[in-house]
Design an enzyme around this catalytic site. Sequence first.
Site, PDB file in Angstrom:
ATOM      1  N   ASP A  71      -5.194  63.440 -40.059  1.00 46.36           N
ATOM      2  CA  ASP A  71      -5.890  62.152 -39.878  1.00 46.36           C
ATOM      3  C   ASP A  71      -4.944  60.956 -40.047  1.00 46.36           C
ATOM      4  O   ASP A  71      -5.252  59.857 -39.579  1.00 46.36           O
ATOM      5  CB  ASP A  71      -7.037  62.009 -40.882  1.00 46.36           C
ATOM      6  CG  ASP A  71      -8.024  63.164 -40.823  1.00 46.36           C
ATOM      7  OD1 ASP A  71      -8.028  63.890 -39.816  1.00 46.36           O
ATOM      8  OD2 ASP A  71      -8.780  63.344 -41.795  1.00 46.36           O
ATOM      9  N   HIS A  74     -10.421  72.502 -34.583  1.00 53.53           N
ATOM     10  CA  HIS A  74      -9.344  72.937 -35.474  1.00 53.53           C
ATOM     11  C   HIS A  74      -8.071  73.355 -34.756  1.00 53.53           C
ATOM     12  O   HIS A  74      -7.058  73.613 -35.415  1.00 53.53           O
ATOM     13  CB  HIS A  74      -9.858  74.058 -36.386  1.00 53.53           C
ATOM     14  CG  HIS A  74     -10.894  73.569 -37.349  1.00 53.53           C
ATOM     15  ND1 HIS A  74     -12.203  73.362 -36.966  1.00 53.53           N
ATOM     16  CD2 HIS A  74     -10.807  73.179 -38.638  1.00 53.53           C
ATOM     17  CE1 HIS A  74     -12.880  72.890 -38.001  1.00 53.53           C
ATOM     18  NE2 HIS A  74     -12.057  72.769 -39.026  1.00 53.53           N
TER      19      HIS A  74
END
Length: 366
Positions: free
Chosen positions: A144, A286
């Site tokens: 992130d 993912h």
Amino acid sequence: MAEIRRIGVLTSGGDCAGLNAVIRAVTHRARRAYGWKVFGILDGTMGLMDRPLRYRELDSEMFSGFDILRAGGTVLGTVNKGDPFAFPMADGSKTDRSLDFVDGFHSLELDALVVVGGDGSMRILKKLCDKGSIGMVGVPKTIDNDVHGTEYAVGFSTATNVVTEALDRLQATAASHHRVMILEVMGRDAGHIAVSAGIAGGADVILIPEIPYTLEGVAKRIREVQQEGRSHALIVVAEGVLTPEGERATVAYAGGQTRYGGISQYLSDRIAQDTGTETRVTILGHVQRGGIPSMRDRLLASAFGVHAVDLVAARKFGRMVAWQDRGVVDVPMEEVCIGPRSLDPNGTLVHAARGLGIYVGEVNAA
Ligand code: F6P
């Protein structure tokens, strides 16, 4: 002051590419330069909370092959749930297990701990280490890239490479079918992945949590693209983007966990209606966290690992290694543990995106 002889290293929070390179660098530096023993704590804080303790001693020989440097994930395992201060019990209640962690640290006779984590893990681990008077040094990691104090966290580069490649692949099929492709990417409440990869991958629209948007703004950009003679378009949307009505899209998993996800499907329906164009959705998920770490993540991880150990040697605890102005520095944990770092809506990347004609949300809303 007791001499440092034994240190622990743990990975905490969501995994990402480059974690093994950090573990390798910490082990090499601690053993070669200082002659310390290094213990890898298994599954984040759990390894010190469980009895018997779960850990493995790490030695340089273990890393003398080159595989670890290239491997995604973390050989130590990790967890991104189960705050030790409010640990979920089998009966649904929560209990404070922080002392289990502190006792575990001391019974392993560790002298310091290197914590490789994101913003949430860093905050919890700092609290745990403060409680147990444990000397801690942090290494930032998260796809992130939302950790304060550092321009880059380990894992971000690989994740953005994956997203960019996904856009390269989507462009070909979008062009063949004259479709608008919507790619949903991770990042929680921050748009770092979406903006960086969106620019690099040639997106026409990038939607991020930091900047409000309108469906009309999105549709207008798609129509412009079509008027310019291109019958397909690429949209990147960060998973943390809300609907224009302020609703969050989430996915519920067994055990009561929820995660962000699904905003792309909402947008797909609305954009198809508004533009009369066929749309398709890809939620990358993912895939962004796995795979072989990029050169930049390996470099960052290696430099971070060495500097973290040097901080322990200098007893500069309560600090996190960071990347600033083309080099490794360290910053106080107090400056890091203040919540996630958002993307600057007035920063250079948003400016560059707009300069390329990309719709990044409403200009005056930022
Ligand atoms: O923080 C990293 C991250 O990958 C986020 O981008 C994402 O929202 C979340 O973790 C997913 O968590 P989990 O691995 O528990 O599904």
